[in-house]
Design a protein around this motif. Structure first.
Motif, short mmCIF file in Angstrom:
data_model
loop_
_atom_site.label_atom_id
_atom_site.label_comp_id
_atom_site.label_asym_id
_atom_site.label_seq_id
_atom_site.Cartn_x
_atom_site.Cartn_y
_atom_site.Cartn_z
N MET A 1 3.35 -9.76 -3.64
CA MET A 1 3.77 -9.35 -2.35
C MET A 1 3.05 -9.97 -1.21
O MET A 1 3.44 -10.44 -0.02
CB MET A 1 4.05 -8.02 -1.96
CG MET A 1 5.29 -7.54 -2.91
SD MET A 1 7.11 -7.68 -2.55
CE MET A 1 6.95 -6.44 -1.08
N CYS A 2 1.62 -9.65 -1.41
CA CYS A 2 0.75 -9.95 -0.34
C CYS A 2 0.71 -11.69 -0.21
O CYS A 2 0.48 -12.21 0.80
CB CYS A 2 -0.66 -9.69 -0.89
SG CYS A 2 -1.14 -8.01 -0.90
N ARG A 3 0.54 -12.26 -1.47
CA ARG A 3 0.54 -13.99 -1.33
C ARG A 3 1.79 -14.52 -0.83
O ARG A 3 1.64 -15.21 -0.04
CB ARG A 3 0.35 -14.41 -2.76
CG ARG A 3 -1.20 -13.99 -3.18
CD ARG A 3 -1.33 -14.83 -4.68
NE ARG A 3 -0.61 -13.94 -5.78
CZ ARG A 3 -1.05 -13.08 -6.74
NH1 ARG A 3 -2.43 -12.66 -6.42
NH2 ARG A 3 -0.64 -12.53 -7.56
N ALA A 4 3.23 -13.82 -1.09
CA ALA A 4 4.14 -14.28 -0.55
C ALA A 4 4.06 -14.17 1.03
O ALA A 4 4.47 -14.88 1.72
CB ALA A 4 5.47 -13.51 -1.12
N ILE B 1 -1.46 -4.79 6.37
CA ILE B 1 -1.87 -4.00 5.11
C ILE B 1 -0.54 -4.24 4.26
O ILE B 1 0.54 -3.84 4.76
CB ILE B 1 -2.16 -2.39 5.38
CG1 ILE B 1 -3.17 -2.33 6.30
CG2 ILE B 1 -2.01 -1.60 4.03
CD1 ILE B 1 -4.47 -2.84 5.45
N CYS B 2 -0.77 -4.51 2.90
CA CYS B 2 0.50 -4.83 2.11
C CYS B 2 1.17 -3.33 1.59
O CYS B 2 0.64 -2.39 1.47
CB CYS B 2 0.27 -5.36 0.79
SG CYS B 2 1.27 -5.49 -0.18
N ALA B 3 2.37 -3.31 1.74
CA ALA B 3 3.32 -2.11 1.56
C ALA B 3 3.26 -1.91 0.01
O ALA B 3 3.64 -0.96 -0.27
CB ALA B 3 4.67 -2.32 2.11
N HIS B 4 3.10 -2.77 -0.86
CA HIS B 4 3.04 -2.77 -2.13
C HIS B 4 1.78 -2.23 -2.77
O HIS B 4 1.86 -1.47 -3.71
CB HIS B 4 3.48 -4.17 -2.76
CG HIS B 4 3.95 -4.33 -4.05
ND1 HIS B 4 5.08 -3.85 -4.67
CD2 HIS B 4 3.30 -4.92 -5.28
CE1 HIS B 4 5.27 -3.91 -6.02
NE2 HIS B 4 4.19 -4.66 -6.29
N CYS B 5 0.88 -3.03 -2.35
CA CYS B 5 -0.49 -2.58 -3.12
C CYS B 5 -1.36 -1.59 -2.14
O CYS B 5 -2.50 -1.42 -2.59
CB CYS B 5 -1.21 -3.84 -3.78
SG CYS B 5 -1.74 -5.06 -2.35
N SER B 6 -0.93 -1.62 -0.93
CA SER B 6 -1.66 -0.99 -0.02
C SER B 6 -3.26 -1.61 0.37
O SER B 6 -3.98 -1.02 0.84
CB SER B 6 -1.97 0.59 -0.06
OG SER B 6 -0.65 1.25 -0.25
N GLY B 7 -3.16 -2.98 0.11
CA GLY B 7 -4.49 -3.70 0.18
C GLY B 7 -4.19 -4.81 1.56
O GLY B 7 -3.10 -4.88 1.91
N PRO B 8 -5.30 -5.26 1.87
CA PRO B 8 -5.15 -6.32 2.98
C PRO B 8 -4.41 -7.31 2.31
O PRO B 8 -4.68 -7.90 1.25
CB PRO B 8 -6.71 -6.63 3.31
CG PRO B 8 -7.44 -5.62 2.78
CD PRO B 8 -6.53 -4.90 1.51
N VAL B 9 -3.46 -7.80 3.24
CA VAL B 9 -2.44 -9.03 2.70
C VAL B 9 -3.46 -10.28 2.68
O VAL B 9 -3.19 -11.05 1.72
CB VAL B 9 -1.53 -9.25 3.89
CG1 VAL B 9 -0.90 -10.63 3.52
CG2 VAL B 9 -0.36 -7.99 3.55
#
Ligand SMILES: [Zn+2]
Length: 61
Positions: free
Chosen positions: A22-25, A7-15
């Motif tokens: 942040m997810c894409r990186a 789970i992404c800490a930036h958008c709280s969505g699944p990476v």
């Protein structure tokens, strides 16, 4: 290695969905485990240059 459950800490969505940068990186980082790409580019270029110089010397001698 899978990032489906992270789970992404930036958008709280699944990476895995890549909702934000942040997810894409993080996803790109997780999936770039290729051993052939771990060498620094400078080392590869130096090796290629050495090979070219050796070849040139060999052809001219
Ligand atoms: Zn995110």
């Amino acid at each position: 290695v899978s990032c489906e459950h992270l789970i992404c800490a930036h958008c709280s969505g699944p990476v895995a969905e890549g909702r934000c940068q942040m997810c894409r990186a993080a996803r790109a980082d997780l999936h770039s485990h290729g051993s052939s790409w771990s060498l620094p580019t400078a080392v590869v270029l130096a090796a290629l240059l050495t090979l070219l110089v050796a070849l040139a010397l060999h052809l001219h001698l």
